[in-house]
Structures are given as structure tokens and as C-alpha cells.
Write a protein that holds these residues in place. Sequence first.
Motif, mmCIF file in Angstrom:
data_model
loop_
_atom_site.group_PDB
_atom_site.id
_atom_site.type_symbol
_atom_site.label_atom_id
_atom_site.label_comp_id
_atom_site.label_asym_id
_atom_site.label_seq_id
_atom_site.Cartn_x
_atom_site.Cartn_y
_atom_site.Cartn_z
ATOM 1 N N MET A 1 0.849 -1.207 0.000
ATOM 2 C CA MET A 1 0.000 0.000 0.000
ATOM 3 C C MET A 1 0.877 1.247 0.000
ATOM 4 O O MET A 1 1.901 1.287 0.690
ATOM 5 C CB MET A 1 -0.888 0.040 1.252
ATOM 6 N N GLN A 2 0.477 2.257 -0.746
ATOM 7 C CA GLN A 2 1.195 3.531 -0.695
ATOM 8 C C GLN A 2 0.997 4.157 0.675
ATOM 9 O O GLN A 2 0.028 3.882 1.366
ATOM 10 C CB GLN A 2 0.653 4.475 -1.771
ATOM 11 N N ASP A 3 1.924 5.063 1.039
ATOM 12 C CA ASP A 3 1.888 5.666 2.377
ATOM 13 C C ASP A 3 0.535 6.284 2.721
ATOM 14 O O ASP A 3 0.000 6.067 3.796
ATOM 15 C CB ASP A 3 2.977 6.738 2.499
ATOM 16 N N TYR A 4 0.005 7.069 1.772
ATOM 17 C CA TYR A 4 -1.239 7.765 2.114
ATOM 18 C C TYR A 4 -2.404 6.790 2.263
ATOM 19 O O TYR A 4 -3.336 7.025 3.036
ATOM 20 C CB TYR A 4 -1.546 8.895 1.110
ATOM 21 N N LEU A 5 -2.326 5.670 1.548
ATOM 22 C CA LEU A 5 -3.400 4.672 1.669
ATOM 23 C C LEU A 5 -3.321 3.978 3.038
ATOM 24 O O LEU A 5 -4.344 3.759 3.696
ATOM 25 C CB LEU A 5 -3.308 3.648 0.534
ATOM 26 N N THR A 6 -2.104 3.666 3.463
ATOM 27 C CA THR A 6 -1.908 3.078 4.797
ATOM 28 C C THR A 6 -2.414 4.051 5.860
ATOM 29 O O THR A 6 -3.053 3.651 6.838
ATOM 30 C CB THR A 6 -0.410 2.797 5.045
ATOM 31 N N GLU A 7 -2.125 5.357 5.633
ATOM 32 C CA GLU A 7 -2.537 6.377 6.592
ATOM 33 C C GLU A 7 -4.072 6.454 6.684
ATOM 34 O O GLU A 7 -4.634 6.486 7.788
ATOM 35 C CB GLU A 7 -1.966 7.717 6.121
ATOM 36 N N ILE A 8 -4.725 6.459 5.529
ATOM 37 C CA ILE A 8 -6.196 6.500 5.524
ATOM 38 C C ILE A 8 -6.748 5.275 6.262
ATOM 39 O O ILE A 8 -7.625 5.382 7.122
ATOM 40 C CB ILE A 8 -6.764 6.544 4.076
ATOM 41 N N ALA A 9 -6.197 4.097 5.929
ATOM 42 C CA ALA A 9 -6.681 2.850 6.538
ATOM 43 C C ALA A 9 -6.512 2.884 8.057
ATOM 44 O O ALA A 9 -7.418 2.486 8.801
ATOM 45 C CB ALA A 9 -5.947 1.663 5.931
ATOM 46 N N THR A 10 -5.367 3.400 8.534
ATOM 47 C CA THR A 10 -5.108 3.451 9.970
ATOM 48 C C THR A 10 -6.080 4.402 10.663
ATOM 49 O O THR A 10 -6.628 4.094 11.726
ATOM 50 C CB THR A 10 -3.653 3.924 10.226
ATOM 51 N N ILE A 11 -6.271 5.577 10.040
ATOM 52 C CA ILE A 11 -7.180 6.568 10.629
ATOM 53 C C ILE A 11 -8.588 5.984 10.762
ATOM 54 O O ILE A 11 -9.235 6.129 11.798
ATOM 55 C CB ILE A 11 -7.184 7.856 9.777
ATOM 56 N N ILE A 12 -9.026 5.282 9.725
ATOM 57 C CA ILE A 12 -10.392 4.730 9.749
ATOM 58 C C ILE A 12 -10.561 3.692 10.865
ATOM 59 O O ILE A 12 -11.480 3.792 11.668
ATOM 60 C CB ILE A 12 -10.774 4.136 8.375
ATOM 61 N N VAL A 13 -9.633 2.730 10.929
ATOM 62 C CA VAL A 13 -9.839 1.674 11.935
ATOM 63 C C VAL A 13 -9.673 2.206 13.362
ATOM 64 O O VAL A 13 -10.186 1.623 14.310
ATOM 65 C CB VAL A 13 -8.951 0.422 11.709
ATOM 66 N N ASP A 14 -8.962 3.354 13.509
ATOM 67 C CA ASP A 14 -8.779 3.946 14.834
ATOM 68 C C ASP A 14 -9.927 4.858 15.263
ATOM 69 O O ASP A 14 -9.933 5.335 16.404
ATOM 70 C CB ASP A 14 -7.467 4.757 14.880
ATOM 71 N N LEU A 15 -10.874 5.148 14.382
ATOM 72 C CA LEU A 15 -12.013 5.986 14.775
ATOM 73 C C LEU A 15 -12.765 5.290 15.906
ATOM 74 O O LEU A 15 -12.938 4.069 15.872
ATOM 75 C CB LEU A 15 -12.957 6.195 13.585
ATOM 76 N N PRO A 16 -13.211 6.050 16.918
ATOM 77 C CA PRO A 16 -13.842 5.397 18.080
ATOM 78 C C PRO A 16 -14.950 4.406 17.703
ATOM 79 O O PRO A 16 -14.980 3.292 18.235
ATOM 80 C CB PRO A 16 -14.402 6.584 18.881
ATOM 81 N N HIS A 17 -15.824 4.784 16.773
ATOM 82 C CA HIS A 17 -16.918 3.854 16.477
ATOM 83 C C HIS A 17 -16.418 2.618 15.716
ATOM 84 O O HIS A 17 -16.921 1.510 15.938
ATOM 85 C CB HIS A 17 -18.049 4.541 15.711
ATOM 86 N N CYS A 18 -15.445 2.801 14.846
ATOM 87 C CA CYS A 18 -14.900 1.652 14.111
ATOM 88 C C CYS A 18 -14.185 0.700 15.066
ATOM 89 O O CYS A 18 -14.253 -0.519 14.917
ATOM 90 C CB CYS A 18 -13.971 2.129 13.003
ATOM 91 N N LYS A 19 -13.515 1.287 16.073
ATOM 92 C CA LYS A 19 -12.865 0.464 17.096
ATOM 93 C C LYS A 19 -13.899 -0.310 17.893
ATOM 94 O O LYS A 19 -13.720 -1.488 18.195
ATOM 95 C CB LYS A 19 -12.080 1.365 18.060
#
Lengths: 136, 148
Positions: free
Chosen positions: B1-19
Amino acid sequence: MSQKLTHLQDLNRLIPYAQMVGLEIARDDKGLLTKLLAHPDNIGNEVIGAIHGGVVGGLLEHAASFHLLHELLDRDTIPRIINVSFDYLRPALLKDTYARGYIVKQGKRVANVRVSAWQEDENRPVACANAHFLIA
Amino acid sequence: MQDYLTEIATIIVDLPHCKRLGLKITRLDQGSGAMELPPQADFIGNTKRQFMHSAIATTLLDTLCGGVASSVYDGGRTVATLDLRIDHLTPLDGSKPLFAEAECFHRNEDVAYIQGWAWQDTPDKPVAKATGTFMTNGKFQLQPKAPS
């Protein structure tokens, strides 16, 4: 009427999803209300501290089915949702959020329900939806 | 994954509701992605028949379609959901995981159009289908982490 409200509240309390996100059934002078409590676990945007769009969607879907349950007498089964279209109008910040349903058309098999959700002012909705339910 | 894609993926899974839900991103490419959601007792909406609440499919597809919309533009962008249409095709089995895939089918400078599907048994038996429209809001920004 209040007996019916109590019945719907009891039914709602038995729904695990409703308990997880904090959905409550209430009533005001205009009719049935579905309330989503401000719950930090529902956040879906940390920059502005907004509730996740999926939870706002859940509030609208839940409000639509409870509105139908309220209007359709002698029914205890939750109506089955066919489809729903959400419009996201404003960010839903981490505050209590309310939703009210309105039956556009009730046929023999299908009901068309419109729902609107707001936070402080019912005239400034944060989201609205139109949904079809199978009621037969 | 490109850096920005990894970053987007990390941000999403770390969102309180996604967690809270335990959402997992299994793939995120530029303009398409996939997610998985393991079942939880708290997802049930119909206790008699042990079906998940329809809002679970809505939340999964909203999250994935939004993530894919963010990924469409080079370097990523923040997006706001304009509308989302969900066809709830079959009830959701409360004991099985939910899987979803989404892809961008059109984009311009302002709007990304995304479609997604969710399934439980096999991809050719969808349980829900989504079409979403997302407004883009300029460059992607790192979201501050909630204090732990």
C-alpha cells in the motif's frame, strides 16, 4: 397511548444494537421520537468530533421502524427494511440527536417512510432519509 | 500500500466507532477497498431470529465507501458523505462475519461516486448494496489521536 409507548420502550430495550449505540424511544407533543444519546463510542470523525454517519443512519433506520411499529396496530415484529436513502445535511456533533418518522404511504405490503434527524432545532436537520419497509 | 493509503486505513480503523465495532480493513487501493467485520452479540437487531441490525451493514458500507472516496485522489482527501443509498437484500446472520468491497465508478474534482457490496457466505450472494456520493474537501489531513 402511554401503554403503547411503554411497550415500544420495552421492545427497544431488548435490542442489543439499540443499547450499544444508545437509542431510546420517547414521546413529545408532536408524537413518537427516537433519541440517540451522545456517546463517545459513536464518534466517526475526530477532527470535528462528529457522530459516525453509519450511526446517524442507524438512528434513522431505527426511528423509521419504530414509527411504523407505533402506527401499525397489533404488530410486534419489527418491519423488514427493503432499502433506504440517506441525505447527510450537516455534521452531527456529539450531542443528543432526535429523529421523527412520517409515513408517506402505507400500502398492503409496503410502507414508504420519511425520517428526519436533528440536534437542537428540529428545523435544522442533520440528516434525513426515505425508506421502504415490507409490512406484510 | 502507498503511504497515504496506509494512513487513511489506519485513521479509519482507529475511529472510536470503528474500534467499538472491530472493523478491519483488509485492502485499500486507490479507488477500491475491502473490509471485514467479525460478529458481536451487540450487533443483534432482531433477538427472536438473531439477525444483525440493518444499521451494521449501513455502517460498514458507509465507512468503506467513505474510505474508498478518500483514496481516489492522489495523496488522499477528506470527504463528506452527501448521500448514501442502501439496498438491504437479505437479513444479516448474527453469527457470521460481514465482508464488504467498494469501488469508485466515477470522480471529478468535487465529487466521488462509490458503489459497495456486503456479503456473509460468498461474494456472489450479497446481503446489502450501497451507492454513495462524497464531496471532496481538499487535502487529506491527519486526524489527531484521541488521548489514551
